[in-house]
Scaffold this motif. Structure first.
Motif, mmCIF file in Angstrom:
data_model
loop_
_atom_site.group_PDB
_atom_site.id
_atom_site.type_symbol
_atom_site.label_atom_id
_atom_site.label_comp_id
_atom_site.label_asym_id
_atom_site.label_seq_id
_atom_site.Cartn_x
_atom_site.Cartn_y
_atom_site.Cartn_z
ATOM 1 N N SER A 1 -50.568 1.230 -12.512
ATOM 2 C CA SER A 1 -50.625 -0.220 -12.355
ATOM 3 C C SER A 1 -51.957 -0.762 -12.880
ATOM 4 N N ASP B 1 -51.957 -0.724 -16.639
ATOM 5 C CA ASP B 1 -51.168 -1.847 -17.170
ATOM 6 C C ASP B 1 -51.993 -3.124 -17.190
ATOM 7 N N ARG B 2 -52.896 -3.252 -16.206
ATOM 8 C CA ARG B 2 -53.760 -4.435 -16.128
ATOM 9 C C ARG B 2 -55.056 -4.250 -16.925
ATOM 10 N N LYS B 3 -55.172 -3.094 -17.586
ATOM 11 C CA LYS B 3 -56.335 -2.744 -18.426
ATOM 12 C C LYS B 3 -57.631 -2.642 -17.618
ATOM 13 N N ASP B 4 -57.497 -2.295 -16.330
ATOM 14 C CA ASP B 4 -58.674 -2.052 -15.487
ATOM 15 C C ASP B 4 -58.997 -0.560 -15.580
#
Length: 553
Positions: free
Chosen positions: A26, A29-32
């Motif tokens: 997850s 997906d949020r590029k964190d």
């Protein structure tokens, strides 16, 4: 009891790991990537051989540029678990990005054996095959995606992309539409629909489709393609307002634009100022848009024209009130990690503008563009030389090309093959002059043996580099026949009658059947989007016959 507790502890650890893996995905997906990497390290501290965490760690490493380390880690993860589909697919993708297509194909095939319903694998394999110019194999892999997962939007999108690159535009459109039907939010599929409509010459439909793409104003690639559709419809102001997005999506010369330290000219007064005009595309486009230079020169204190080095002599004779010099550096000159790195540029100007941006500054609509009545200064001695040479040829003197040296798939759709030009080369009382600047010995021999036509040429003429000589040669011809190449632009710019063939009108016609820049060009469209050139051959032959009758030859 101890065994049971140990087993429960293992299950608990596995459950905790699975929860963390889900959270990591997850975060990715949020590029964190930083937070994701922290959780990955927590798992690896407890379980150094957790193959899922190892694979995810490799993904993060690759994102931060540590590609070799990522490959090493993925190989270790696969050694721990040879059935880790994610690790196999990621490794294949990284190899493909490194252009190591043999290893990419190897690991994609291994992933496919584990799960033949993974669309990412089919997509990757299709792209690898396209890179290797194995279009038929690419077609089979992309088609397999649709067969195995027929209700997956991405599968139809992948297949549509391959079909479009093969020139099967009708079929491509159907599968892009199916992808949108299955996933109404798929911007990629909607973009595919718009690009396909544009490629078929349905420019207005293409514009309508672009306007339906959600949040299209946030994506440079969409805006760039949208700008071409708008310009092809004659929507001048709106089209040129977003034409700049060709730079961030690297279709235009992004590094050169980024290197500019002075402001871009957007119509400010140039009285007492120096403007730099610089090239950004191939020499054919550079010649085409040089038509607008004199209008700029008239209103400026000083204009510096940076051009392709082969054009310096011609431009110096044509634009005598400007300073003409070769471009500061060639796009082939300095490269780093595959990207062009421009050396320090001269900053002897107040404003700059890319050559192809000029019409959008000068005019509000294409109807304001004055028709070209001839502006290039071709050397008179060269013109006399070629007039004398051509006087030895009988009948109508027709310069001809059927393709350029750029045979990329998208460009190849515009071309013809000599096997399909029987009627063209069989027109009586015509002397054909070879204008092909790329290797074509086998094709010339085929024309001679099968059609009895000889392509006249001269050993002392370099068709690729001697631009002034080629202009003088074209000036002495009666007619030029060519697809969309530098040669057809050269003919049009000196108002030589010319037949341009292809699958659609160029966007540089700005929605008009006759271009004000190259008004002597007449367009013949292909009958179909694929390789069916029979009707094209008939049309070209008929136009040559008609022109011959008009010349009373």
């Amino acid at each position: 009891m101890n065994r049971r507790l140990k087993r429960l502890e293992l299950l608990k650890n596995k459950s905790d790991s699975d929860i963390k893996i889900k959270e990591i995905r997850s975060l990715l997906d949020r590029k964190d990537y930083v937070k994701a990497n922290e959780l990955i390290n927590e798992i690896l501290d407890e379980s150094p051989k957790d193959d899922q965490a190892m694979a995810l760690s490799s993904f993060v490493s690759a994102k931060f540029g540590y590609v070799d380390f990522a490959i090493e880690s993925l190989l270790k993860a696969i050694d721990v678990n040879p059935f880790n589909e994610y690790a196999l697919t990621l490794l294949a993708r990284i190899y493909a990005e490194k252009q190591d297509y043999d290893n990419a194909k190897k690991y994609y095939l291994k992933a496919n054996k584990i799960n033949n319903g993974n669309v990412d694998v089919y997509k990757g394999m299709a792209n690898v095959c396209l890179s290797l110019k194995k279009d038929d194999e690419a077609y089979e892999f992309a088609r397999a995606a649709v067969v195995h997962v027929p209700n997956n939007a991405e599968a139809h999108y992948v297949f549509a992309d391959v079909l479009r690159q093969k020139g099967l535009l009708d079929d491509a459109g159907l599968h892009y539409e199916k992808a949108v039907e299955l996933d109404s939010g798929s911007r990629s599929a909607m973009l595919g629909c718009a690009i396909t409509a544009f490629s078929k010459g349905n420019f207005k439909q293409s514009v309508e489709l672009y306007r339906k793409i959600p949040d299209y104003k946030d994506e440079p690639r969409i805006l760039w393609n949208y700008s071409l559709a708008l310009l092809a419809c004659g929507e001048f102001k709106e089209g040129y307002s977003i034409y700049k997005y060709g730079f961030p999506c690297k279709t235009r010369a992004p590094n050169r634009m980024m290197s500019m330290k002075k402001p871009e000219w957007k119509g400010e007064s140039l009285k007492g100022k120096t403007l730099l005009i610089w090239r950004e595309q191939g020499v054919g486009d550079e010649l085409l848009f040089s038509y607008f230079y004199k209008e700029v020169i008239r209103g400026a204190g000083k204009v510096i024209i940076e051009c392709e080095k082969r054009l310096v002599s011609l431009f110096k004779k044509t634009f005598k009130d400007a300073e003409v010099r070769a471009q500061s550096c060639s796009v082939e000159e300095i490269k780093k990690d595959g990207d062009v790195v421009y050396k320090e540029l001269m900053e002897d100007y107040d404003y700059h503008i890319p050559a192809m941006q000029i019409p959008g500054v000068l005019y509000d609509c294409p109807q304001q563009i004055p028709f070209n009545k001839g502006f290039l200064n071709i050397d008179e001695n060269l013109k006399q030389k070629w007039k004398q040479r051509l006087s030895n040829l009988k009948g109508l003197k027709v310069g001809i090309m059927w393709r350029s040296g750029n045979v990329k798939r998208a460009r190849g759709l515009e071309y013809a093959v000599v096997e399909d030009l029987k009627k063209t080369f069989s027109v009586k009382d015509v002397s054909f002059v070879n204008l092909m600047y790329s290797e074509c010995e086998e094709e010339k021999q085929y024309i001679k043996e099968n059609y009895g036509a000889i392509l006249h040429e001269w050993e002392d003429l370099n068709l690729k580099d001697d631009f002034e000589d080629v202009f003088a040669l074209i000036d002495g011809l009666d007619l030029v026949v060519s697809p969309g190449t530098t040669v057809i632009n050269m003919a049009g710019l000196i108002n030589k009658p010319a037949i341009l063939f292809g699958r659609m009108y160029s966007w540089t016609f700005y929605g008009q059947k006759q271009s004000p820049i190259v008004p002597s060009i007449k367009v013949v469209l292909k009958n179909k989007w694929n390789d069916d050139n029979i009707k094209l051959d008939e049309d070209i032959a008929n136009m040559i016959e008609k022109f011959k009758q008009e010349k009373k030859l």
